[in-house]
Design a protein around this motif. Structure first.
Motif, mmCIF file in Angstrom:
data_model
loop_
_atom_site.group_PDB
_atom_site.id
_atom_site.type_symbol
_atom_site.label_atom_id
_atom_site.label_comp_id
_atom_site.label_asym_id
_atom_site.label_seq_id
_atom_site.Cartn_x
_atom_site.Cartn_y
_atom_site.Cartn_z
ATOM 1 N N GLU A 56 0.835 -1.201 0.000
ATOM 2 C CA GLU A 56 0.000 0.000 0.000
ATOM 3 C C GLU A 56 0.869 1.250 0.000
ATOM 4 O O GLU A 56 0.603 2.200 -0.746
ATOM 5 N N SER A 57 1.906 1.258 0.815
ATOM 6 C CA SER A 57 2.757 2.450 0.886
ATOM 7 C C SER A 57 3.417 2.743 -0.456
ATOM 8 O O SER A 57 3.561 3.906 -0.843
ATOM 9 N N GLN A 58 3.805 1.708 -1.194
ATOM 10 C CA GLN A 58 4.399 1.924 -2.514
ATOM 11 C C GLN A 58 3.387 2.590 -3.449
ATOM 12 O O GLN A 58 3.738 3.518 -4.181
ATOM 13 N N LEU A 59 2.144 2.128 -3.444
ATOM 14 C CA LEU A 59 1.130 2.732 -4.300
ATOM 15 C C LEU A 59 0.925 4.203 -3.966
ATOM 16 O O LEU A 59 0.811 5.041 -4.862
ATOM 17 N N PHE A 60 0.925 4.545 -2.681
ATOM 18 C CA PHE A 60 0.760 5.949 -2.309
ATOM 19 C C PHE A 60 1.981 6.787 -2.692
ATOM 20 O O PHE A 60 1.845 7.956 -3.085
ATOM 21 N N GLY A 70 1.848 16.071 -12.352
ATOM 22 C CA GLY A 70 0.643 16.607 -12.978
ATOM 23 C C GLY A 70 -0.104 15.599 -13.831
ATOM 24 O O GLY A 70 -0.841 15.973 -14.738
ATOM 25 N N LEU A 71 0.073 14.304 -13.523
ATOM 26 C CA LEU A 71 -0.555 13.238 -14.302
ATOM 27 C C LEU A 71 -1.881 12.815 -13.686
ATOM 28 O O LEU A 71 -2.028 12.815 -12.458
ATOM 29 N N PRO A 72 -2.826 12.396 -14.509
ATOM 30 C CA PRO A 72 -4.050 11.818 -13.955
ATOM 31 C C PRO A 72 -3.711 10.500 -13.272
ATOM 32 O O PRO A 72 -2.844 9.755 -13.749
ATOM 33 N N TYR A 73 -4.373 10.230 -12.163
ATOM 34 C CA TYR A 73 -4.142 8.974 -11.447
ATOM 35 C C TYR A 73 -5.351 8.666 -10.589
ATOM 36 O O TYR A 73 -6.182 9.536 -10.326
ATOM 37 N N ALA A 74 -5.418 7.425 -10.150
ATOM 38 C CA ALA A 74 -6.505 7.012 -9.256
ATOM 39 C C ALA A 74 -6.025 5.874 -8.380
ATOM 40 O O ALA A 74 -5.387 4.933 -8.858
ATOM 41 N N VAL A 75 -6.329 5.971 -7.091
ATOM 42 C CA VAL A 75 -6.066 4.914 -6.123
ATOM 43 C C VAL A 75 -7.392 4.215 -5.857
ATOM 44 O O VAL A 75 -8.398 4.875 -5.603
ATOM 45 N N VAL A 76 -7.391 2.884 -5.917
ATOM 46 C CA VAL A 76 -8.615 2.111 -5.707
ATOM 47 C C VAL A 76 -8.598 1.466 -4.332
ATOM 48 O O VAL A 76 -7.609 0.840 -3.942
ATOM 49 N N ARG A 77 -9.716 1.626 -3.632
ATOM 50 C CA ARG A 77 -9.935 0.962 -2.340
ATOM 51 C C ARG A 77 -11.101 0.001 -2.519
ATOM 52 O O ARG A 77 -12.143 0.381 -3.035
ATOM 53 N N ASP A 78 -10.920 -1.226 -2.058
ATOM 54 C CA ASP A 78 -11.950 -2.242 -2.224
ATOM 55 C C ASP A 78 -13.118 -1.990 -1.272
ATOM 56 O O ASP A 78 -12.927 -1.524 -0.142
ATOM 57 N N ALA A 79 -14.306 -2.319 -1.731
ATOM 58 C CA ALA A 79 -15.515 -2.151 -0.903
ATOM 59 C C ALA A 79 -15.624 -3.219 0.181
ATOM 60 O O ALA A 79 -16.374 -3.060 1.139
ATOM 61 N N GLY A 80 -14.908 -4.326 0.017
ATOM 62 C CA GLY A 80 -14.900 -5.359 1.051
ATOM 63 C C GLY A 80 -16.043 -6.346 0.975
ATOM 64 O O GLY A 80 -16.356 -6.999 1.973
ATOM 65 N N HIS A 81 -16.665 -6.499 -0.177
ATOM 66 C CA HIS A 81 -17.795 -7.422 -0.301
ATOM 67 C C HIS A 81 -17.380 -8.877 -0.479
ATOM 68 O O HIS A 81 -18.189 -9.771 -0.265
ATOM 69 N N THR A 82 -16.142 -9.116 -0.910
ATOM 70 C CA THR A 82 -15.751 -10.498 -1.212
ATOM 71 C C THR A 82 -14.477 -10.900 -0.484
ATOM 72 O O THR A 82 -14.536 -11.337 0.652
ATOM 73 N N GLN A 83 -13.323 -10.719 -1.096
ATOM 74 C CA GLN A 83 -12.080 -11.281 -0.598
ATOM 75 C C GLN A 83 -11.317 -10.426 0.404
ATOM 76 O O GLN A 83 -10.517 -10.956 1.174
ATOM 77 N N GLY A 87 -11.954 -1.023 2.403
ATOM 78 C CA GLY A 87 -10.942 0.033 2.415
ATOM 79 C C GLY A 87 -9.546 -0.413 2.014
ATOM 80 O O GLY A 87 -8.636 0.417 1.947
ATOM 81 N N THR A 88 -9.364 -1.698 1.730
ATOM 82 C CA THR A 88 -8.047 -2.176 1.313
ATOM 83 C C THR A 88 -7.651 -1.526 -0.011
ATOM 84 O O THR A 88 -8.402 -1.578 -0.980
ATOM 85 N N VAL A 89 -6.478 -0.913 -0.044
ATOM 86 C CA VAL A 89 -5.962 -0.325 -1.277
ATOM 87 C C VAL A 89 -5.467 -1.464 -2.157
ATOM 88 O O VAL A 89 -4.641 -2.276 -1.735
ATOM 89 N N THR A 90 -5.991 -1.539 -3.376
ATOM 90 C CA THR A 90 -5.693 -2.667 -4.260
ATOM 91 C C THR A 90 -4.883 -2.299 -5.492
ATOM 92 O O THR A 90 -4.096 -3.111 -5.974
ATOM 93 N N ALA A 91 -5.092 -1.099 -6.027
ATOM 94 C CA ALA A 91 -4.471 -0.752 -7.301
ATOM 95 C C ALA A 91 -4.356 0.762 -7.452
ATOM 96 O O ALA A 91 -5.056 1.533 -6.795
ATOM 97 N N LEU A 92 -3.463 1.138 -8.348
ATOM 98 C CA LEU A 92 -3.246 2.532 -8.724
ATOM 99 C C LEU A 92 -3.135 2.579 -10.233
ATOM 100 O O LEU A 92 -2.431 1.752 -10.830
#
Length: 112
Positions: A56-60, A70-83, A87-92
């Protein structure tokens, strides 16, 4: 033009979960991009690479670098419905942007 998606390898996502999180990241960063960048990327075939992230720290850290560039980016946090826990950060995702700009942020990472 390309987009790089960095997915965590340390949280044990199944293949389907991984695919969903990568898709979430890609679309979210796309929405953060300018109209000009979106159109140019679409016109060039929407090149994407999926890369390995170790924590997670690497993604941040990468997100902070993308922001400073100045690049577009997005951090994804899981909703926690399955695995994963909610709030788990999964991807950037970084980009779409010029290849060299994206590489300044993610160029040292290995392909997934």
């Amino acid at each position: 033009m390309k987009q790089a998606i960095v997915a965590r390898t340390d949280i044990g996502m199944g293949e389907g979960k991984l695919a969903a999180q990568v898709a979430h990241a890609s679309l979210s960063a796309y929405q953060d991009a300018s109209d000009r960048a979106r159109k140019k990327w679409q016109g060039e075939g929407q090149k994407k690479v999926v890369l390995k992230g170790s924590s997670e720290s690497q993604l941040f850290e990468l997100a902070d670098k993308a922001d400073k560039e100045g690049l577009p980016y997005a951090v994804v946090r899981d909703a926690g419905h399955t695995q994963l826990e909610p709030g788990t950060v999964t991807a950037l995702a970084v980009g779409p942007a010029r290849d060299d700009s994206v590489d300044r942020v993610t160029g040292d990472l290995s392909l997934f």
